[in-house]
Design an enzyme around this catalytic site. Structure first.
Site, short mmCIF file in Angstrom:
data_model
loop_
_atom_site.label_atom_id
_atom_site.label_comp_id
_atom_site.label_asym_id
_atom_site.label_seq_id
_atom_site.Cartn_x
_atom_site.Cartn_y
_atom_site.Cartn_z
N TRP A 195 0.83 -1.21 0.00
CA TRP A 195 0.00 0.00 0.00
C TRP A 195 0.86 1.25 0.00
CZ3 TRP A 195 -1.74 3.20 4.53
CH2 TRP A 195 -2.83 4.03 4.22
N ASP A 229 -2.71 6.59 0.72
CA ASP A 229 -3.50 7.69 0.15
C ASP A 229 -3.98 8.63 1.23
OD1 ASP A 229 -6.53 6.92 0.88
OD2 ASP A 229 -5.37 5.13 0.52
N GLU A 282 -6.34 -0.49 -6.28
CA GLU A 282 -6.76 0.85 -6.65
C GLU A 282 -5.58 1.55 -7.31
OE1 GLU A 282 -10.20 1.99 -3.39
OE2 GLU A 282 -8.23 2.93 -3.26
#
Length: 628
Positions: free
Chosen positions: A467, A470, A525
């Site tokens: 990850w 964000d 994503e």
């Protein structure tokens, strides 16, 4: 930014409803949920140290045999962040400790990027407690089999906080393992997002994977588990279940994947969106700590299985080998990269206790069949641009339960398995990477070119979340702040990835160069934050970067159940040409792939190569059932 409030939804309304994205990206009309998590001051229970190993120079550190490890204690001191419970302590005292700990670890605004880490370990017996599981918390039984430890109550994850607004989309970094649950109401609730595995659990009843509010959820992973009743996903937008036994399953939003699961639904993608494989091609369940009949601690190492299904303990004890703790160096507060490398060089395995460990040198795993077992999300932060860990091209290394958090000076890679050019055949005894998580930014303004690089053949990647953050603490997130090119690069042949979560990297998020690769379940994503199209082009005339790229020279690759989503909130005019870029050859096969534009904020033009429709503006998927 505060989450919009949502109304409770019934299970029936959610069953085939498309939710908005996770809590940190919960979309109002076009609203990104970036929790402004500033001023977090939690401190790690462990000081700077390290757990991992780098491959600096295998000649400099000749591999030792495990028998050479200087004898460690079979009843070691695990340090202050490992809580060991015994039925003789009494349920009230245990409950009080669990509640105090949970109150420290539950809050999404203050605990999500804290440095608190903890493991709650239950010795064999029965406990009447309610165990709510917060951030960076591992809950596990210390029996050899799950039913040796029984919780008469619940092991729960839910949308615990008012700030969650009923959503479970930031319920990261927590785990449950190796115990039985008799749920107080007949249903246990495990409403989680990424990096929250549920392994080796015997649920005597139902399992709810969604919040009690029916709010949004973005998980998730189950393996080696039995649920006597119904497992229900409801508002979970995707989920992967491996080698388990379910009474039944209900739910499907975008991408529900099963391999080797008794009681799984049929293969019906995209309506409902469920992908089912009868078996898992190759698997080896996680190593785990337990207490033997003499009161000594041991680590059990399950055997390799091929074309398997069902929980490994469904018909008796899990097959495998037991190792004494005398062969494990316990990493805890005060250890350094040097002391850990010394233990590895002496032939020790590693048992890594909860804490945040800073590394001033790369850690070096050179011995075949080394086990590195972490509990309580021990976190390794490479300092001054070192690579955190590298593994030699040897058989049988097992790495489980670690979080790699990039440092503020760029590392080339966080974890590398095998040096470049690795060529040995490890099919009989592969390296396994299990419940290993990577983070770029969020707590610190981290930077790493690659998170995980796999050069060794036959490696099994069994549940990772890579990850690029964000959201996070102030100053830790931005296009030029937490920089990272690739989440996973596979150069080895015949590598299997199951339960692959990779998000927000700035170039190809997965790059697969090896032959014979397989992926079962992929969730992605795209980066939210390309400032403009010119800043995010994979080549002249090609907008963006594929989330999953198979190299042009690959002739054999197969993947099932893959979803890639976009939410270009910084500049909604940004476009990604396609989510999956693969050679158009008969040996490269994709099954059940989809793209979604979350809230219609940005677009993905195609699913695979030039196949598949542009993403719709109403958060519904574009599906491709098979390619080519």
């Amino acid at each position: 930014m505060r989450r919009p409030s949502i109304k409770a939804r019934t299970a029936a309304r959610w069953r085939h409803r498309t939710p908005r994205r996770r809590g940190y990206a919960v979309l109002g009309a076009a609203t990104l949920l970036l929790a402004a998590l500033t001023g977090l001051t939690g401190t790690a229970g462990a000081a700077s140290a390290a757990e991992s190993a780098g491959h600096v120079d295998t000649a400099a550190r000749p591999a030792a045999d495990a028998a050479d490890c200087p004898a460690q204690s079979d009843t070691p001191d695990f340090g202050p962040n490992v809580h060991i419970f015994d039925p003789s302590m009494g349920d009230a005292a245990i409950q009080s400790q669990l509640d105090t700990q949970f109150n420290q670890m539950k809050d999404t605004q203050t605990a999500q990027f804290s440095e608190n880490r903890v493991a709650d370990l239950f010795k064999p017996g029965s406990y009447s407690v309610e165990d709510n599981v917060g951030f960076y918390t591992s809950v596990a039984g210390l029996g050899q089999n799950p039913d040796d430890v029984t919780i008469n109550g619940d092991v729960t994850v839910d949308a615990f906080n008012a700030s969650d607004a009923g959503n479970a989309t930031q319920n990261f970094w927590r785990s449950a393992e190796n115990l039985a649950i008799n749920p107080s109401s007949g249903t246990d609730r495990w409403a989680v997002a990424q990096a929250a595995p549920f392994r080796r659990i015997d649920v005597h009843g139902n399992l709810a994977l969604y919040p009690a509010s029916y709010g949004y959820a973005s998980g998730g992973f189950i393996a080696d588990t039995k649920v006597s009743g119904q497992a229900s996903s409801v508002s979970q937008q995707q989920w992967y279940t491996r080698n388990s036994n379910l009474g039944s399953w209900d739910g499907g939003v975008w991408n529900m994947v099963f391999s080797g699961v008794s009681g799984a639904p049929g293969n019906t993608f995209p309506n409902p969106p469920e992908t089912t494989l009868a078996t898992t091609p190759v698997s080896r369940d996680v190593p785990y700590l337990y207490v033997d009949g003499s009161g000594d601690y041991r680590v059990f190492e399950p055997s390799l299985e091929t074309n398997s299904s069902g929980a490994s303990w469904a018909n008796g004890s899990t097959p495998g080998t037991s190792l004494p703790m005398s062969q494990f160096y316990v990493v805890k507060a005060g250890d350094t990269a040097a002391t850990i490398n010394n233990a590895l060089a002496e032939g020790c395995n590693l048992f890594v206790t909860p804490g945040v460990y800073h590394l001033n040198q790369m850690l070096d795993v050179t011995r075949a069949d080394t086990t590195i077992l972490g509990v309580g999300y021990p976190t390794f932060v490479p300092d001054n641009g070192v690579n955190a860990m590298q593994v030699a091209d040897v058989d049988g290394v097992r790495i489980k339960g670690l979080l790699f958090d990039a440092g503020t000076t760029n590392s080339q890679a966080l974890l590398t398995v095998g040096p470049s050019g690795s060529s040995a055949d490890h099919s009989a005894d592969p390296t396994t990477i299990q419940d290993v998580f990577f983070r770029i930014g969020g707590e610190n303004a981290g930077k790493a070119t690659d998170s995980l690089v796999v050069n060794s053949n036959n490696t099994i990647i069994d549940h990772i979340w890579a990850w690029r953050a964000d959201h996070g603490n102030a100053g830790t997130v931005g296009w030029n702040t937490n920089t990272a090119d690739n989440g996973l690069t596979v150069n080895g042949n015949n590598v299997l990835a199951d339960g692959l979560f990779v998000e927000h990297y700035q170039k190809y998020e997965v790059v697969w160069n090896g032959q014979g690769g397989k992926t079962i379940f992929f969730q992605n994503e795209n980066p939210y934050d390309p400032p403009d199209q010119a800043s995010w082009m994979s080549s002249s005339g090609v907008n963006g970067y594929a989330a999953y790229k198979v190299a042009d020279n690959v002739t054999s690759h197969e993947a099932w159940g893959l979803g890639s989503y976009c939410y270009f909130n910084v500049n909604p005019a940004v476009n990604n040409y396609h989510a999956f870029e693969v050679p158009n050859t008969p040996g490269v096969k994709f099954h059940d792939a989809l793209t979604v534009s979350l809230g219609g904020v940005g677009t993905i033009s195609h699913v695979i190569n030039d196949t598949g429709a542009v993403t719709a503006s109403n958060t519904t998927p574009s599906n491709v059932v098979s390619f080519p």
